[in-house]
Design an enzyme around this catalytic site. Structure first.
Site, PDB file in Angstrom:
ATOM      1  N   ASP A  81      44.789  74.176  39.713  1.00  0.00           N
ATOM      2  CA  ASP A  81      45.059  73.721  38.340  1.00  0.00           C
ATOM      3  C   ASP A  81      44.866  74.894  37.370  1.00  0.00           C
ATOM      4  O   ASP A  81      45.831  75.604  37.054  1.00  0.00           O
ATOM      5  CB  ASP A  81      44.152  72.522  37.994  1.00  0.00           C
ATOM      6  N   THR A 121      41.400  58.864  35.704  1.00  0.00           N
ATOM      7  CA  THR A 121      40.248  59.754  35.890  1.00  0.00           C
ATOM      8  C   THR A 121      38.922  59.012  35.761  1.00  0.00           C
ATOM      9  O   THR A 121      38.751  58.190  34.867  1.00  0.00           O
ATOM     10  CB  THR A 121      40.296  60.879  34.830  1.00  0.00           C
ATOM     11  N   LYS A 148      35.950  63.238  38.808  1.00  0.00           N
ATOM     12  CA  LYS A 148      35.437  64.517  38.327  1.00  0.00           C
ATOM     13  C   LYS A 148      34.105  64.843  38.994  1.00  0.00           C
ATOM     14  O   LYS A 148      33.205  63.990  39.031  1.00  0.00           O
ATOM     15  CB  LYS A 148      35.245  64.469  36.805  1.00  0.00           C
ATOM     16  N   GLU A 189      40.874  69.417  43.582  1.00  0.00           N
ATOM     17  CA  GLU A 189      41.537  70.185  42.537  1.00  0.00           C
ATOM     18  C   GLU A 189      40.594  71.268  42.006  1.00  0.00           C
ATOM     19  O   GLU A 189      39.421  70.998  41.735  1.00  0.00           O
ATOM     20  CB  GLU A 189      41.916  69.190  41.438  1.00  0.00           C
ATOM     21  N   LYS A 249      50.932  71.522  34.136  1.00  0.00           N
ATOM     22  CA  LYS A 249      50.630  70.838  32.864  1.00  0.00           C
ATOM     23  C   LYS A 249      51.411  71.551  31.775  1.00  0.00           C
ATOM     24  O   LYS A 249      51.375  72.789  31.693  1.00  0.00           O
ATOM     25  CB  LYS A 249      49.143  70.941  32.532  1.00  0.00           C
ATOM     26  N   ASP A 269      38.311  66.448  41.393  1.00  0.00           N
ATOM     27  CA  ASP A 269      38.591  67.623  40.559  1.00  0.00           C
ATOM     28  C   ASP A 269      37.270  68.248  40.139  1.00  0.00           C
ATOM     29  O   ASP A 269      36.508  67.658  39.367  1.00  0.00           O
ATOM     30  CB  ASP A 269      39.401  67.189  39.322  1.00  0.00           C
TER      31      ASP A 269
HETATM   32  C1  LIG Z   1      43.216  63.846  31.675  1.00  0.00           C
HETATM   33  C2  LIG Z   1      43.538  64.358  33.058  1.00  0.00           C
HETATM   34  N1  LIG Z   1      43.465  63.306  34.013  1.00  0.00           N
HETATM   35  C3  LIG Z   1      42.601  65.441  33.462  1.00  0.00           C
HETATM   36  O1  LIG Z   1      41.656  65.181  34.152  1.00  0.00           O
HETATM   37  N2  LIG Z   1      42.836  66.665  33.008  1.00  0.00           N
HETATM   38  C4  LIG Z   1      41.860  67.685  33.241  1.00  0.00           C
HETATM   39  C5  LIG Z   1      41.620  68.513  32.019  1.00  0.00           C
HETATM   40  C6  LIG Z   1      41.523  67.653  30.806  1.00  0.00           C
HETATM   41  C7  LIG Z   1      40.794  68.177  29.627  1.00  0.00           C
HETATM   42  O2  LIG Z   1      39.690  68.697  29.739  1.00  0.00           O
HETATM   43  O3  LIG Z   1      41.361  67.927  28.545  1.00  0.00           O
HETATM   44  C8  LIG Z   1      42.131  68.452  34.488  1.00  0.00           C
HETATM   45  O4  LIG Z   1      42.989  68.103  35.301  1.00  0.00           O
HETATM   46  O5  LIG Z   1      41.431  69.410  34.744  1.00  0.00           O
HETATM   47 MG   LIG Z   2      42.197  69.627  36.845  1.00  0.00          MG
END
Ligand SMILES: C[C@H](N)C(=O)N[C@H](CCC(=O)O)C(=O)O
Ligand SMILES: [Mg+2]
Length: 362
Positions: free
Chosen positions: A243, A135, A162, A218, A267, A190
């Protein structure tokens, strides 16, 4: 093999750099560890991530669900009766998916130990190795481009970027990253619910027009807006992955029946563990919809379990299990092996976790 004791502890692991999304900024993994003991002397380990902004589960809520509801329901049960334990776990308290995930993972760990087999083999045994993305936190475009180059230098070839915060900058962010990394690197984005449906379509169409070659987007819109999610899916070419809109198998079925997304992100912290994640895999397989396996900010105990699930199931084709590599150290002894982006399972029974450094019992 009867459950005799359930202990709860905490781990605190600093991140290498702050983790920033449209929803939150975090500096360390602060997770709950569950340790289930049996009359045979076996120990199963599980982990819960208090990601309140996504699951509603806070540290104290996780502890409360286990202390007040789960302990008295499953202590005394026999690991041989897996189905009975997992139905009891899922019905003894509503929601609380992170607490349930931690206990479910520890139970599957013990189930593997009971039959002297690694869990991925018991669940399907499809492969022994998977490759994760990494990420890139949401920041200014130049900083994200630099972080992307650093990730590539660490050996990653798929970046999960992100976006969704100060969304007027999102196009610039992706342009800066694409320019820095070239076209051999796979980019997925995402938005963590950060856009409105029409805004999402506008931003994503401009990314298409710029030829930025995005693998998928995402969770573009707020979790409960399934119509909005479908609007985005129907109006852009970039595939959409759901997600935060999918926690339960029922949520997955709704998205699948309405064709509201192209892919599903499973998840364990959302499903309440492996038991319900397997149901989502089966539903997705029926509809021919591929899944990603993802994680919250988790250390290697729960990510370990997610790796076993991903290795078991062919419908899981995308991997976002970078929690442990975002951490500055790995406190977990035993379990799956991370070699940068490559993760492999071993033949140890259960999930193979032997001990956890820095575990503080509460
Ligand atoms: C850690 C993973 N790559 C990720 O991005 N997860 C996030 C949520 C993680 C969090 O806020 O703890 C996701 O996919 O939205
Ligand atoms: Mg996500």
């Amino acid at each position: 093999m009867k459950i005799t004791e359930i202990n709860i502890g905490k781990i605190s692991v600093p991140l290498r750099t702050p983790f920033k999304t449209a929803l939150r900024t975090v500096n360390s993994v602060e997770d709950i560890i569950v340790e289930i003991k049996t009359d045979t002397g076996n120990i199963g380990y599980g982990e819960a991530a208090p990601t309140g902004v996504i699951t509603g589960d806070t540290t104290k809520a996780i502890i409360g669900a286990i202390e007040d509801h789960i302990k008295k329901t499953i202590i005394g049960m026999d690991i041989e009766n897996l189905e009975e334990i997992l139905i009891s776990l899922n019905t003894c308290v509503l929601k609380n998916t992170s607490a349930k995930a931690a206990v479910d993972i520890a139970i599957y760990d013990l189930y593997g130990q009971l039959y002297n087999a690694p869990v991925y083999k018991l669940l399907g045994g499809y492969r022994k190795e998977i490759t994760t993305d990494i990420t890139i936190s949401v920041n200014e475009p130049e900083e994200m481009a630099k972080d992307s180059l650093d990730a590539i230098n660490r050996g990653y070839d798929t970046l999960k970027i992100k976006v969704g915060k100060d969304s007027y900058k999102d196009l610039e962010r992706i342009k800066a990253i694409r320019k820095a990394v070239g076209y051999d690197i796979n980019l997925r984005i995402d938005a963590n619910q950060g856009w409105k449906p029409k805004e999402a379509v506008k931003i994503l169409r401009s990314m298409e027009d710029e030829g930025l070659n995005i693998e998928f987007v995402e969770q573009p819109v707020i979790a409960h807006d399934i119509e909005g999610l479908k609007f985005v899916t129907d109006n852009i070419s970039i595939p959409v992955l759901a997600d935060e809109s999918i926690f339960s198998p029922r949520d997955a079925l709704n998205i699948l029946q309405n064709r509201a997304a192209d892919f599903i992100n499973i998840k364990l912290m959302k499903t309440g563990g492996i038991y319900n994640a397997l149901k989502i895999c089966s539903l997705a397989q029926i509809y021919g919809v591929e899944c990603m396996i993802g994680c919250m900010l988790e250390a290697k105990v729960s990510v370990n379990a997610a790796v076993h699930l991903a290795c078991a199931k062919s419908i899981i084709t995308k991997i976002d299990l970078d929690g442990p590599v975002l951490c500055s150290k790995d406190p977990v002894n035993g379990g799956v092996i991370f070699d940068n982006r490559n993760i492999s399972v071993s033949n140890e029974p259960g999930f193979g976790v032997k001990s956890i450094d820095g575990l503080i019992y509460i």
